[in-house]
Design a protein around this motif. Structure first.
Motif, PDB file in Angstrom:
ATOM      1  N   LYS A 135       0.818  -1.220   0.000  1.00 56.45           N
ATOM      2  CA  LYS A 135       0.000   0.000   0.000  1.00 56.45           C
ATOM      3  C   LYS A 135       0.852   1.271   0.000  1.00 56.45           C
TER       4      LYS A 135
ATOM      5  N   ASP B  43       4.206   2.570  -3.761  1.00 56.67           N
ATOM      6  CA  ASP B  43       4.237   3.556  -4.844  1.00 56.67           C
ATOM      7  C   ASP B  43       4.623   4.936  -4.337  1.00 56.67           C
TER       8      ASP B  43
ATOM      9  N   THR C  84       4.087  -3.300  -8.446  1.00 56.58           N
ATOM     10  CA  THR C  84       2.843  -2.536  -8.582  1.00 56.58           C
ATOM     11  C   THR C  84       2.632  -2.020 -10.001  1.00 56.58           C
TER      12      THR C  84
ATOM     13  N   GLU D  34      -2.265  -3.982  -6.240  1.00 59.32           N
ATOM     14  CA  GLU D  34      -2.014  -2.569  -6.537  1.00 59.32           C
ATOM     15  C   GLU D  34      -1.860  -2.346  -8.034  1.00 59.32           C
TER      16      GLU D  34
ATOM     17  N   SER E 148      -5.172  -2.540  -9.980  1.00 59.05           N
ATOM     18  CA  SER E 148      -6.109  -1.454  -9.705  1.00 59.05           C
ATOM     19  C   SER E 148      -5.911  -0.259 -10.633  1.00 59.05           C
TER      20      SER E 148
END
Length: 237
Positions: free
Chosen positions: A17, A20, A58, A86, A89
Motif C-alpha cells: 500500500k 508507490d 505494482t 495494486e 487497480s
C-alpha cells in the motif's frame, strides 16, 4: 551471492500500500525503468511482439515496457499478491495481463514462451538462487530475444557502495519506517544490494547462463553506478 533467507513476497505484501508513494519520492525511479525498457531496442513500438515483465510489482516496470512498446502484448508476473492487487487497480490496455507467480514457478502458473523480450526489474537480487531462474528466462525467449535486467549493483565501486549505504541510513530506511511503520523491508533492501553480484560478476553470470551480446549501462543522477541495465540475448542459432 544473496543476502540470506527472507520472505520477500510476504514483505512486499505487507508494504504494497505504501510502495508507490515511497518509490515516487526517489528521483529518477520511473525514468530509469523507462530507460532500461528503451535500451531493449524493441522494434516498431512493439507491434507483433510478446513481452514478459517478471517481478512487475505494482506495475511501474510494466508501464515502462508499455511506454517503450505500446503495441506489444505484455504478460506481467509477480510473486506478491499485494503488489499485484495494486498493479491491477490501475488502468491498463487489454494487451496487458497480470499473473500471480513466483519467478521459480512460471510454468506451473501457465506462463509460456516464446517472448521477444523480457524485463526483470529489481528481481534477480531477491532470488535465493538466480541461476535456475535466469536459465528459465533464457528458455522462454525467442532466439534473438533480449533480456534486460534492471538492478542495483555496488560491489565493484567503493564510491557507489558508500553513497548507497549513506542514502539507505539517512533517507530510505527512515522514510520506509515513517510511511509503513516497519523498516524491515528497507533494511533488507540495503543488505541485499550490498550482497549482490558486482557488475562484472553479474555479466559473467549471464554469459554462463547462455546469454550473448552481454553489456551493462548505468543510469544518470545520484544512482549512477548504483542502478544498472544489464542486457543479454538468446543466440539466434
Amino acid at each position: 551471492m544473496t543476502a540470506g533467507p527472507y520472505d520477500v513476497p510476504g514483505a512486499f505484501d505487507a508494504g504494497a500500500k505504501s510502495y508507490d508513494v515511497l518509490v515516487s519520492a526517489n528521483p529518477g525511479y520511473h525514468d530509469h525503468l523507462k530507460l532500461s525498457a528503451r535500451r531493449m531496442q524493441l522494434p516498431d513500438q512493439g507491434r507483433g511482439l510478446r513481452l514478459l515483465d517478471i517481478g512487475c510489482g505494482t506495475g511501474a516496470s510494466t508501464a515502462a515496457l508499455l511506454d517503450a512498446a505500446p503495441h506489444a502484448e505484455i504478460v506481467a508476473v509477480d510473486g506478491s499478491a499485494g503488489m499485484l492487487d495494486e498493479a491491477r487497480s490501475k488502468h491498463w490496455p487489454g494487451a496487458v495481463t497480470f499473473v500471480h507467480s513466483r519467478a521459480e514457478q512460471l510454468a506451473a502458473a501457465g506462463v509460456a514462451g516464446p517472448f521477444d523480450g523480457i524485463l526483470a526489474a529489481y528481481l534477480v537480487r531477491n532470488l535465493p538462487d538466480p541461476d535456475p531462474v535466469l536459465r528459465a528466462l533464457w528458455e522462454l525467449l525467442r532466439p534473438g530475444g533480449v533480456l534486460a535486467v534492471h538492478e542495483y549493483s555496488v560491489r565493484d565501486s567503493r564510491v557507489a557502495s558508500a553513497v548507497w549505504n549513506a542514502v539507505c541510513a539517512t533517507v530510505i530506511i527512515p522514510a520506509g519506517r515513517a510511511r509503513s511503520g516497519d523498516a524491515g523491508l528497507y533494511r533488507y533492501l540495503r543488505r541485499s544490494v550490498n550482497g549482490f553480484d558486482g557488475v562484472n560478476a553479474f555479466q559473467d553470470r549471464l554469459r554462463r547462463t547462455g546469454f550473448t551480446d552481454v553489456e551493462e549501462m548505468t543510469v544518470p543522477g545520484w544512482q549512477r553506478n548504483i542502478v544498472h541495465t544489464f542486457l543479454g540475448r538468446r543466440p539466434r542459432i
